[in-house]
Write an enzyme that holds these catalytic residues in place. Structure first.
Site, PDB file in Angstrom:
ATOM      1  N   LYS A  34      64.224  -4.730  24.002  1.00 21.56           N
ATOM      2  CA  LYS A  34      63.434  -3.931  23.058  1.00 21.56           C
ATOM      3  C   LYS A  34      63.269  -4.717  21.764  1.00 21.56           C
ATOM      4  O   LYS A  34      64.214  -5.378  21.308  1.00 21.56           O
ATOM      5  CB  LYS A  34      64.148  -2.588  22.797  1.00 21.56           C
ATOM      6  CG  LYS A  34      63.342  -1.608  21.937  1.00 21.56           C
ATOM      7  CD  LYS A  34      64.024  -0.250  21.823  1.00 21.56           C
ATOM      8  CE  LYS A  34      63.229   0.740  20.996  1.00 21.56           C
ATOM      9  NZ  LYS A  34      63.871   2.070  20.880  1.00 21.56           N
TER      10      LYS A  34
ATOM     11  N   SER B 236      61.014   6.246  21.850  1.00 27.53           N
ATOM     12  CA  SER B 236      60.370   5.068  21.317  1.00 27.53           C
ATOM     13  C   SER B 236      60.458   3.843  22.225  1.00 27.53           C
ATOM     14  O   SER B 236      59.688   2.905  22.038  1.00 27.53           O
ATOM     15  CB  SER B 236      60.987   4.707  19.959  1.00 27.53           C
ATOM     16  OG  SER B 236      62.355   4.362  20.113  1.00 27.53           O
TER      17      SER B 236
ATOM     18  N   SER C  21      65.379   8.277  22.579  1.00 28.24           N
ATOM     19  CA  SER C  21      64.459   7.179  22.883  1.00 28.24           C
ATOM     20  C   SER C  21      64.783   6.316  24.085  1.00 28.24           C
ATOM     21  O   SER C  21      63.969   5.477  24.459  1.00 28.24           O
ATOM     22  CB  SER C  21      64.306   6.271  21.667  1.00 28.24           C
ATOM     23  OG  SER C  21      63.371   6.837  20.803  1.00 28.24           O
TER      24      SER C  21
HETATM   25  N1  GLN Z   1      61.552  10.836  18.975  1.00 27.78           N
HETATM   26  C1  GLN Z   1      62.628  10.802  18.019  1.00 27.78           C
HETATM   27  C2  GLN Z   1      62.103  10.340  16.677  1.00 27.78           C
HETATM   28  O1  GLN Z   1      60.935  10.090  16.557  1.00 27.78           O
HETATM   29  C3  GLN Z   1      63.741   9.928  18.491  1.00 27.78           C
HETATM   30  C4  GLN Z   1      63.425   8.499  18.430  1.00 27.78           C
HETATM   31  C5  GLN Z   1      64.567   7.628  18.843  1.00 27.78           C
HETATM   32  O2  GLN Z   1      65.472   8.058  19.570  1.00 27.78           O
HETATM   33  N2  GLN Z   1      64.557   6.420  18.343  1.00 27.78           N
HETATM   34  O3  GLN Z   1      62.831  10.238  15.733  1.00 27.78           O
END
Ligand code: GLN
Length: 482
Positions: free
Chosen positions: A76, A151, A175
């Site tokens: 990532k 994400s 995410s």
């Molecule tokens: N969807 C959540 C956010 O936008 C979690 C994102 C994540 O776990 N990095 O904060």
């Protein structure tokens, strides 16, 4: 070859049936062919990947290889990797070539794995659809009109589309698990503190945790064995005895108590998700497990609590991006303050700015007690709910997401709807408990569905065991869209 498990690939490499250079080349060729459509990778560097593959082949030839030696892993783009462009999905870091390796990258390098490229992601990991990336959206390989989740959307797409046999992700509110669910793969967020955050670009430090994404629980165990370990450079890294996460995979599930929170099986879950989850639970009963209804009364507050705490921490973490030391700097400005303002205004996208504004607001004098302190108190109550629940059960199950993958563009204009994607996942970050998602079926349009498993602290091996046993009697995890 690309449908093979990591164990199979590892065996073929060890027996010299294939070389890492061949395997790496096969992945690179697929990426070249399919990435223009999927956009799962931000950076691919054939030369650097192949150099690592050659080193791996030499290691294998010398008989000093481990289970991941020579295996391509998609990283990532939140993990700093020496000599690699490391953008975190943001214009702010669009010119940042990392001078050092993150703790996780060091560990993969030491294991002889090959970095096959840096995957696309929501900007600074803020999002649930991969649509906030400065590098454009990623497509879901099961249905290219759908989002892959976020994400870690690029990572999930890469594994599902067989562009790479394994990937890393990070999980602050869901995410790893949410994109794993929407792309029909497996992913685990370990207990907070097990995987080093050193060199993992910070979003919300008390919630962020790296973890693996792959086809199966067995693959995840091998990846976790490499990723977990104490790192003195991360102040919340845990010092524990080395554990073999593949050690319990074969244990029968007889007598396992599965807790089903009534709050998770309530309104909000789509009927297709409910059906697949119900079938999966049937399968677990056949494997000898029993289900008990439990209650997590404060857990419905997870999303509001998360959206106070995560932005508060983000607003502080992101203050380092000021155009001075690294990253994007505005081209023209009048003085220092103007340079800060313009660099941040131009370098950050809309969602990141929204989070910084919310975070700054909830931390400001007069609102701190009403929002930030209140959210911290609720975080404690949510953790207590889980502690109470584990008196009655060994593992908690439910859906990973309320719906299957939504269409590209469907929720990008409505932040609240987007935030609700993590309704089942964010509690595990607030409490720091390990949690995973495994594929358990498809919805009407053949969009994948994930089952969510939450364990007590340090029960990764148990979660992987439970998932592995399910994957021994089902084949959702070996289905691929391509
Ligand atoms: N969807 C959540 C956010 O936008 C979690 C994102 C994540 O776990 N990095 O904060």
């Amino acid at each position: 070859m690309l449908n093979a498990s990591l164990k199979q690939l590892s065996g073929q490499l060890a027996q010299k049936k294939i070389s890492s250079v061949e395997l790496t080349t096969e992945c690179l060729d697929r990426i070249k062919r399919l990435n223009p459509e999927y956009n799962a990778f931000i950076t691919v560097n054939e030369e650097m990947s192949l150099a690592q593959a050659q080193t791996a082949d030499a290691l294998i030839a010398s008989g000093r290889s481990g289970p991941l030696t020579g295996i391509p892993v998609a990283q990532k783009d939140i993990f700093c990797a020496k000599g690699w462009l490391t953008t975190c999905g943001s214009k702010m870091l669009s010119n940042f070539v990392s001078p050092y390796d993150a703790g996780v990258i060091e560990r993969f390098n030491a294991a002889g794995a090959v970095n096959i490229g840096k995957t696309n992601m929501d900007e600074f990991a803020m999002g649930s659809s991969n649509e906030t990336s400065h590098y454009g959206f990623v497509r879901n390989p099961w249905d290219v009109t759908a989002v892959p989740g976020g994400s870690s959307g690029g990572a999930a797409c890469a594994v599902a589309a067989r562009l790479a046999p394994a990937a890393t992700g990070t999980d602050t509110g869901g995410s790893i698990r949410q994109p794993a669910a929407l792309c029909g793969i497996s992913g685990i967020k370990p207990t907070y503190g097990l995987v080093s955050r050193y060199g993992m670009i910070a979003f919300a430090s008390s919630l962020d945790q790296g973890g693996p994404m792959a086809k199966s629980a067995e693959d995840l165990a091998l990846l976790l064995n490499v990723m977990v370990g104490f790192d003195a450079r991360d102040s919340t890294s845990l010092q524990r005895d080395v554990e073999d996460y593949a050690g319990e995979l074969q244990k029968p599930l007889h007598g396992l108590r599965i807790g089903l929170p009534k709050e998770y099986f309530a309104a909000g879950m789509s009927s297709e998700v409910e059906l697949a989850v119900t079938h999966a639970l049937e399968e677990f009963r056949k494997l000898g497990a029993q289900t008990v209804e439990i209650s997590l009364p404060n857990v419905p507050l997870s999303i509001p609590v998360y959206y106070v705490l995560a932005p508060a921490e983000a607003s502080s973490n992101l203050s380092r991006f000021d155009g001075v030391r690294y990253g994007y700097r505005a081209e023209s400005y009048t003085d220092l303050a103007d340079m800060y303002r313009k660099s941040r205004a131009q370098g950050f996208g809309a969602e990141v700015k929204r989070r910084i504004l919310i975070g700054t607001y909830v931390l400001s004098h007069g609102y701190y007690d009403a929002y930030y302190i209140k959210a911290q108190k609720l975080r404690r109550l949510i953790a207590q709910d889980f502690a109470d629940a584990y008196q009655q059960c060994d593992v908690i199950m439910g859906p990973t997401t309320p719906t299957v993958a939504f269409n590209l563009g469907e929720k990008s204009g409505d932040p609240i709807q987007m935030y609700l994607s993590d309704i089942y996942t964010s509690a595990a970050n607030l409490t720091g408990m390990p949690a995973m998602s495994i594929p358990v079926g498809f919805g009407e349009k053949r969009r994948p569905i994930g089952l969510h498993l939450i364990g007590n602290y340090f029960r990764e091996a148990q979660l992987l065991n439970i998932a592995h046993q399910y994957q021994q009697v089902t084949d959702w995890h070996v289905q691929s869209p391509v």
